[in-house]
Scaffold this active site. Sequence first.
Site, mmCIF file in Angstrom:
data_model
loop_
_atom_site.group_PDB
_atom_site.id
_atom_site.type_symbol
_atom_site.label_atom_id
_atom_site.label_comp_id
_atom_site.label_asym_id
_atom_site.label_seq_id
_atom_site.Cartn_x
_atom_site.Cartn_y
_atom_site.Cartn_z
ATOM 1 N N LYS A 52 103.001 94.871 57.281
ATOM 2 C CA LYS A 52 102.507 94.331 58.549
ATOM 3 C C LYS A 52 103.227 93.032 58.918
ATOM 4 O O LYS A 52 103.553 92.802 60.086
ATOM 5 C CB LYS A 52 101.001 94.103 58.490
ATOM 6 N N GLY B 9 92.582 106.103 69.259
ATOM 7 C CA GLY B 9 92.350 104.708 68.904
ATOM 8 C C GLY B 9 92.908 103.689 69.877
ATOM 9 O O GLY B 9 92.866 103.864 71.093
ATOM 10 N N ILE B 10 93.460 102.605 69.319
ATOM 11 C CA ILE B 10 93.943 101.499 70.140
ATOM 12 C C ILE B 10 95.101 101.930 71.029
ATOM 13 O O ILE B 10 95.169 101.560 72.203
ATOM 14 C CB ILE B 10 94.361 100.321 69.240
ATOM 15 N N GLY B 11 96.020 102.718 70.499
ATOM 16 C CA GLY B 11 97.154 103.169 71.298
ATOM 17 C C GLY B 11 96.719 103.939 72.526
ATOM 18 O O GLY B 11 97.232 103.718 73.631
ATOM 19 N N GLY C 153 102.357 106.343 68.272
ATOM 20 C CA GLY C 153 101.071 106.570 67.623
ATOM 21 C C GLY C 153 99.884 106.484 68.552
ATOM 22 O O GLY C 153 98.817 106.041 68.146
ATOM 23 N N LYS D 33 102.922 111.773 65.953
ATOM 24 C CA LYS D 33 103.120 112.955 65.118
ATOM 25 C C LYS D 33 102.130 114.076 65.398
ATOM 26 O O LYS D 33 102.415 115.241 65.141
ATOM 27 C CB LYS D 33 103.007 112.567 63.638
ATOM 28 N N TYR E 138 100.751 96.441 51.657
ATOM 29 C CA TYR E 138 100.372 96.522 53.070
ATOM 30 C C TYR E 138 100.730 95.241 53.807
ATOM 31 O O TYR E 138 101.232 95.284 54.940
ATOM 32 C CB TYR E 138 98.877 96.811 53.190
ATOM 33 N N ASP F 211 108.093 111.299 64.723
ATOM 34 C CA ASP F 211 107.870 110.651 63.441
ATOM 35 C C ASP F 211 108.747 109.405 63.442
ATOM 36 O O ASP F 211 109.984 109.513 63.474
ATOM 37 C CB ASP F 211 108.269 111.601 62.304
#
Length: 284
Positions: free
Chosen positions: A171, A20-22, A16, A41, A167, A73
């Site tokens: 997590k 962003g953070i990745g 992913g 993806k 959620y 995916d």
Amino acid sequence: MTAQTDLKGKTLFITGGSRGIGLAIAERAARDGANVVIAAKTAEPHPKLEGTIYTAAAAIEKAGGQALPLVLDVRDADAIDAAVARAAQHFGGLDICVNNASAIDLASSEQIEVKRFDLIQQINMRGTFLVSRACVPHLRRSVNPHVLTLSPPLTLRPDWFAHHLPYTLSKYGMSMVTLGMAEEFKSDGVAFNALWPRTTVATAAIKHVLGGDALMNRSRLPAIMADAAYAIFLRDARAFTGNFLLDDDVLREAGVTDFAPYRHDPAAELQIDIFVAPDGQPIP
């Protein structure tokens, strides 16, 4: 072994990581000359979200690293095994796995649709398990192997479960994978740690899903998570495993004293992130 001093020549497999953070973690490693596999993806531009695996690869190479973009995916177990095998073959092995891919839905137990419940469990907990498991045989051959999962400390507060149970399950499932594999693969010298932001982080999810520009302004930049992840990767994997860490705690221990550059808006009050209990102390 002693802690390493940089990530030059190391190979990271990041799920992913097209934005962003990745992507921030990928670019930070690339500045040392690391090899980065972006497994996500997004192959075609999204109408609302910036970045694809190919724009991420270009950013990594611009920063000084080598990139391999792979469409993946994380719900597809066979595709995970194939992607990990291809990454290891392409770069001659793997040194670091980053479980960054994640889906968010803060709906209550009665409100959430079954397909959304299944989606967040499959991407978050199941995906983390499958990607980590696929990487382990290659990581065993690394000098200082790390698996880092972006998930919260396992604080069992009933209100955090009640507010958004689906959620939270997903997590905390990621964190339980970290806890279990840290012990399971400790004798192999493969480190498993979890990292979570103390405050919200200015990402597409914050802007388009959770709080718009107002929450973006109260957030820190993805760079704080990237710098914290980098500091973890430099630690001795055999001596540093099974930890649940907050980003600014990691950086403070690494010697950082000025956190102002990480703020999206220097004048705004920072927003404590979900799954983090305020301790009464001012956030730097």
